[in-house]
Design a protein around this motif. Structure first.
Motif, short mmCIF file in Angstrom:
data_model
loop_
_atom_site.label_atom_id
_atom_site.label_comp_id
_atom_site.label_asym_id
_atom_site.label_seq_id
_atom_site.Cartn_x
_atom_site.Cartn_y
_atom_site.Cartn_z
N ALA A 80 1.21 -0.89 0.39
CA ALA A 80 -0.02 0.37 -0.19
C ALA A 80 1.43 1.11 -0.06
O ALA A 80 0.63 1.88 -0.86
N ASN A 81 1.80 0.87 0.94
CA ASN A 81 2.72 2.49 0.68
C ASN A 81 3.47 2.50 -0.52
O ASN A 81 4.21 3.72 -0.78
N ALA A 82 4.15 1.01 -0.66
CA ALA A 82 4.25 1.54 -2.43
C ALA A 82 3.60 1.89 -3.41
O ALA A 82 3.83 3.54 -4.09
N LEU A 83 2.21 1.33 -3.64
CA LEU A 83 1.62 1.45 -4.07
C LEU A 83 1.28 3.48 -3.94
O LEU A 83 0.69 4.52 -5.18
N ALA A 84 1.14 4.17 -3.17
CA ALA A 84 0.64 5.32 -2.38
C ALA A 84 1.41 6.29 -3.24
O ALA A 84 1.72 7.32 -3.21
N TRP A 85 2.60 5.82 -3.32
CA TRP A 85 3.82 7.05 -3.49
C TRP A 85 3.82 7.15 -5.17
O TRP A 85 4.11 7.70 -5.72
N HIS A 86 3.79 5.79 -5.49
CA HIS A 86 3.91 5.45 -7.33
C HIS A 86 2.61 6.44 -7.15
O HIS A 86 2.58 7.49 -8.46
N PHE A 87 1.54 6.61 -7.18
CA PHE A 87 0.20 7.35 -8.01
C PHE A 87 0.02 8.99 -7.44
O PHE A 87 -0.53 9.44 -8.14
N GLY A 88 1.16 8.79 -6.02
CA GLY A 88 1.20 10.13 -6.02
C GLY A 88 2.40 10.81 -6.67
O GLY A 88 2.24 11.69 -7.32
N ALA A 89 3.57 10.37 -6.47
CA ALA A 89 4.82 10.86 -7.53
C ALA A 89 4.26 11.12 -8.92
O ALA A 89 4.47 11.51 -10.02
N LEU A 90 3.19 10.11 -9.95
CA LEU A 90 2.32 10.04 -11.11
C LEU A 90 2.30 11.89 -11.28
O LEU A 90 2.65 12.05 -11.91
N TRP A 91 1.39 12.37 -10.50
CA TRP A 91 0.70 12.68 -10.42
C TRP A 91 2.46 14.82 -10.61
O TRP A 91 2.24 15.32 -11.77
N LEU A 92 3.15 14.86 -9.66
CA LEU A 92 4.48 15.35 -10.09
C LEU A 92 5.07 15.42 -11.26
O LEU A 92 5.45 16.12 -11.86
N LEU A 93 5.21 13.83 -12.10
CA LEU A 93 5.61 13.64 -13.39
C LEU A 93 4.69 14.39 -14.08
O LEU A 93 5.69 14.53 -14.96
N ALA A 94 3.58 13.86 -14.07
CA ALA A 94 2.88 13.83 -15.07
C ALA A 94 3.23 15.58 -15.52
O ALA A 94 2.95 16.09 -16.77
N ILE A 95 2.93 16.71 -14.74
CA ILE A 95 2.47 17.86 -14.62
C ILE A 95 4.28 18.91 -15.04
O ILE A 95 4.95 19.21 -15.71
N SER A 96 5.01 17.80 -15.06
CA SER A 96 6.64 18.52 -14.25
C SER A 96 7.19 18.61 -15.64
O SER A 96 7.73 18.39 -16.70
N PHE A 97 7.11 16.73 -15.92
CA PHE A 97 7.21 16.34 -18.13
C PHE A 97 6.32 17.37 -18.58
O PHE A 97 6.64 17.49 -19.74
#
Lengths: 231, 239
Positions: free
Chosen positions: A79-96
């Motif tokens: 659950a922790n790894a998934l939370a990181w993954h789908f949290g960082a997803l937005w950071l990457l999508a926006i920044s990229f």
């Protein structure tokens, strides 16, 4: 004229600047990608997409120490790894996307990352292998340019294949394009491998030419104007 | 030139730190830190909203051919199959509570007599990464919700299960045409280990959002959470 100038300034310097927006998006992308790789490895371990009896060592994956996490939250780290993954997803999508928009609109891509060609790629690769490739700050050879396009393509592939895995119902057409749910998982893994491969080369080169790293952090780096062949 | 040297080293150091810090710290500290947990939970709630916005109330999950359906479906729970709750058809009652007009309990016969029963062959996707195509049959959950006069404008439908498991879903997903009370798996009455007398089968959500051995259903506007959701898994978990 130039001789006179030469006498006034003992060493002429070529100044290379990296715009703030490039530096900010570069480091945010780097952070997001590292989080997504680390947590992705943990997620992979739970049910490997590849038919191999192999897993990523837990200590290099992101998601906490399974025993500590179990004590804190009652789950052992997925659950922790998934939370990181789908949290960082937005950071990457926006920044990229911000970086892509800047690269397209400012002419950065056209100026610094083009042209590329297969013959130029081979020529520069051979020259680099023989140590004959000139390096000037802020100028990318064709091998580097190709690698940058490659990694940007890989990031796009990761975002799109990730969407196909995350939302196989809402975007069922996309999942179908990737050959179905299970195949999309394999493609998502291969895209990760490509990005990790890029990172190894990218980080190694930036350590070999520290001024590029300096410029990516402080925004400015200089080298003697006559310096063309040296690293 | 000395300045340049210092700058270079500082740049190296900083770059090295940002790249190395994560790899070094990932194993332990970062993830098990309280404020990190809170930040991740906040992102997860944001993802709930994003997924609710993406969700199409009538968009159907892909359906597969009869031959794709797995006959020996994977058993999955946090206890062994032999320890599954044994709910006897004679004693079983589905209790109803919350924003429901008619709270009289439902027997197995009453449930199995619901209209509009049909079959679906859909993919069950587990949060762990495995997936399996199965054939489930039963009436839409919406039929039961309408029959008992549930407040369909409420936010959540929650489930309590005989094994202590509990979960909840958004009303839009509860009313989705493929969200069914699965009385059958592979054309046979749902075996005990798969959730007899029924499993709420939701092909638009991850597997853990499909509760088994349900003994109470309730409708509420207060966020009910769930067994795995309370442990950090994303609540909406839509597909």
């Amino acid at each position: 004229m130039s001789a006179a100038l030469g006498r006034i300034t003992p060493r002429r310097l070529r100044v290379h600047r990296t715009p703030l927006i490039v530096r900010v998006t570069h480091w945010l992308n780097a952070l997001a990608i590292l989080i997504m790789i680390g947590s992705g490895w943990r997620i992979y371990n739970w049910y490997p997409a590849l038919p191999l009896d192999w897993q990523f060592p837990v200590w290099i994956s992101l998601g906490g120490d399974p025993r500590v996490t179990q004590g804190l939250t009652g789950e052992d780290g997925l659950a922790n790894a998934l939370a990181w993954h789908f949290g960082a997803l937005w950071l990457l999508a926006i920044s990229f996307v911000v970086y892509l928009a800047y690269g397209l609109l400012s002419g950065h891509f056209r100026r610094d990352l083009l042209p590329i060609s297969p013959s130029g790629f081979v020529r520069d690769l051979m020259a680099a292998a023989q140590g004959r490739l000139a390096h000037r700050l802020g100028e990318q050879n064709i091998v580097q340019r190709t690698l940058y396009w490659g990694v940007m393509l890989a990031i796009v592939l990761m975002l799109v294949s990730g969407l196909a895995i995350w939302k196989p119902v809402q975007f069922s057409g996309l999942t179908w394009l990737f050959g179905g749910y299970e195949t999309a998982r394999v493609i998502h893994f291969l895209g990760m491998a490509a990005i990790v491969g890029f990172l190894v080369v990218h980080v190694a080169l930036s350590l070999l030419v520290p001024k590029t790293l300096q410029s990516m952090v402080t925004g400015i780096a200089t080298e003697p104007a006559d310096e063309g062949i040296s690293r | 030139m000395k300045l340049t040297g210092t700058l270079e080293r500082r740049g190296l150091l900083r770059g090295g730190l940002s790249l190395g810090a994560l790899t070094l710290l990932t194993g332990c500290d970062i993830s098990d830190n309280d404020s990190v947990h809170r930040a991740l939970a906040a992102m997860s709630r944001w993802n709930d909203r994003a997924q609710a916005a993406l969700f199409g109330g009538t968009r159907l999950a892909p359906v597969f051919a009869e031959k794709d359906a797995v006959k020996d479906f994977r058993y999955n729970a946090f206890f062994a199959a032999k320890d599954s709750p044994q709910l006897a058809a004679g004693d079983y009652k589905l209790e109803l509570s919350g924003l429901i007009a008619d709270k009289k309990p439902w027997t197995v016969d009453m449930l199995y007599g619901l209209p509009e029963q049909s079959s679906q062959i859909t993919r069950h996707v587990c949060v762990e990464g495995w997936s399996m195509i199965g054939k489930w049959s039963g009436p839409p959950l919406s039929v039961l919700l309408r029959t008992v006069g549930a407040d369909l404008s409420a936010k959540y439908v929650g489930f309590q299960c005989a094994d202590g498991y509990h979960g909840s879903i958004d009303m839009a997903s509860a009313l989705h045409p493929q969200t069914i009370l699965a009385f059958k798996l592979s054309d046979e009455v749902l075996p005990v280990k798969y959730g007899y007398p029924f499993k709420v089968r939701i092909p638009t959500k991850l597997g853990f959002k499909n509760p088994k051995w349900v003994t109470t259903m309730y409708v509420t506007n207060r966020y009910p959470g769930g067994f795995w959701e309370d442990r950090g898994y994303n609540w909406f978990s839509g597909l």
